[in-house]
Design a protein around this motif. Structure first.
Motif, mmCIF file in Angstrom:
data_model
loop_
_atom_site.group_PDB
_atom_site.id
_atom_site.type_symbol
_atom_site.label_atom_id
_atom_site.label_comp_id
_atom_site.label_asym_id
_atom_site.label_seq_id
_atom_site.Cartn_x
_atom_site.Cartn_y
_atom_site.Cartn_z
ATOM 1 N N ALA A 53 39.878 31.648 52.369
ATOM 2 C CA ALA A 53 39.540 33.063 52.205
ATOM 3 C C ALA A 53 40.326 33.678 51.042
ATOM 4 O O ALA A 53 39.782 34.446 50.239
ATOM 5 N N ALA A 54 41.592 33.338 50.920
ATOM 6 C CA ALA A 54 42.419 33.854 49.825
ATOM 7 C C ALA A 54 41.912 33.350 48.481
ATOM 8 O O ALA A 54 41.846 34.105 47.501
ATOM 9 N N LEU A 55 41.527 32.073 48.407
ATOM 10 C CA LEU A 55 40.982 31.524 47.166
ATOM 11 C C LEU A 55 39.660 32.188 46.789
ATOM 12 O O LEU A 55 39.414 32.493 45.624
ATOM 13 N N LEU A 56 38.809 32.421 47.769
ATOM 14 C CA LEU A 56 37.539 33.097 47.500
ATOM 15 C C LEU A 56 37.789 34.528 47.011
ATOM 16 O O LEU A 56 37.127 35.002 46.078
ATOM 17 N N ALA A 57 38.715 35.231 47.628
ATOM 18 C CA ALA A 57 39.040 36.594 47.201
ATOM 19 C C ALA A 57 39.600 36.602 45.781
ATOM 20 O O ALA A 57 39.232 37.447 44.958
ATOM 21 N N LEU A 58 40.469 35.643 45.478
ATOM 22 C CA LEU A 58 41.025 35.537 44.130
ATOM 23 C C LEU A 58 39.925 35.239 43.111
ATOM 24 O O LEU A 58 39.881 35.842 42.033
ATOM 25 N N PHE A 118 37.918 38.371 42.530
ATOM 26 C CA PHE A 118 38.735 39.296 41.739
ATOM 27 C C PHE A 118 38.706 38.917 40.262
ATOM 28 O O PHE A 118 38.483 39.752 39.392
ATOM 29 N N LEU A 119 38.891 37.630 39.963
ATOM 30 C CA LEU A 119 38.885 37.173 38.571
ATOM 31 C C LEU A 119 37.497 37.280 37.957
ATOM 32 O O LEU A 119 37.351 37.627 36.787
ATOM 33 N N LEU A 120 36.467 37.002 38.756
ATOM 34 C CA LEU A 120 35.094 37.096 38.274
ATOM 35 C C LEU A 120 34.730 38.524 37.884
ATOM 36 O O LEU A 120 33.991 38.757 36.935
ATOM 37 N N ARG A 121 35.270 39.496 38.568
ATOM 38 C CA ARG A 121 34.973 40.908 38.282
ATOM 39 C C ARG A 121 35.920 41.508 37.250
ATOM 40 O O ARG A 121 35.932 42.709 37.061
ATOM 41 N N GLY A 122 36.705 40.737 36.570
ATOM 42 C CA GLY A 122 37.536 41.241 35.487
ATOM 43 C C GLY A 122 39.014 41.259 35.777
ATOM 44 O O GLY A 122 39.802 41.543 34.886
ATOM 45 N N GLY A 123 39.401 40.998 36.999
ATOM 46 C CA GLY A 123 40.821 40.969 37.330
ATOM 47 C C GLY A 123 41.526 42.254 36.967
ATOM 48 O O GLY A 123 41.006 43.341 37.162
#
Length: 179
Positions: free
Chosen positions: A20-25, A28-33
């Motif tokens: 879940a943490a990896l998916l959230a990360l 987050f990175l996909l949307r521009g971080g």
């Protein structure tokens, strides 16, 4: 419950939490971080109101754009550079054609393609228009002319505007009048 079953449940929960943490990360990175806003969004947010820009004694560039417009997005870094280089001499105003708030301006300036740039001198008088994306060098040449108060450079898709003289209303015979 024995200790093996409890340990297995704990490992599964930890693995699930890690996934879940990896998916959230990843999301987050996909949307521009934490990167700064895209140039188009940044320019739009810091943009002055048109009435303020056209009355503060500085030349202005008003860009009509849309978030979905690829040409607008492609031109945004160049426009951002122009704004940062001339921020104390020139106002850059962005108006989103999809925002109903700007419909009166869209109508007033007869926006029929985006990006559309309207150029105003320091007194707020419209001196030119450009429809379509502009390169960095074109934007620099146009803004330098505005800042210097000189005519806009000749280039494809750029036109100077003129004020039509007011014509007194006269009474004209109608098409069916036989006087």
């Amino acid at each position: 419950m024995d200790s093996n079953t409890a340990a297995l449940g704990r490992r599964e929960r930890m693995l699930l939490a890690a996934v879940a943490a990896l998916l959230a990360l990843g999301l987050f990175l996909l949307r521009g971080g934490l990167s700064p806003a895209a140039p188009l969004e940044k320019l739009a947010r810091q943009s002055l109101e048109p009435a303020v820009a056209l009355s503060n004694g500085r030349p202005s560039v008003v860009e009509f754009y849309a978030d979905w417009c690829e040409a607008c997005q492609a031109m945004a870094p160049a426009m951002e550079k122009v704004e940062s280089q001339h921020h104390d001499q020139l106002d850059v105003v962005l108006l989103n054609v999809d925002n109903p708030r700007w419909q009166p301006e869209v109508d007033r300036y007869d926006v029929n393609g985006i990006p559309q740039l309207e150029f105003f001198d320091a007194s707020g008088t419209r001196v030119g228009r450009a429809v379509g994306a502009r390169s960095q060098s074109e934007l620099e040449a146009l803004t330098e002319a505005l800042v210097a108060g000189t005519p806009l450079p000749a280039m494809a898709g750029v036109a100077e505007t003129s004020v039509l003289p007011q014509v007194e209303a006269t009474t004209m015979a109608g098409p069916r009048s036989h006087s």
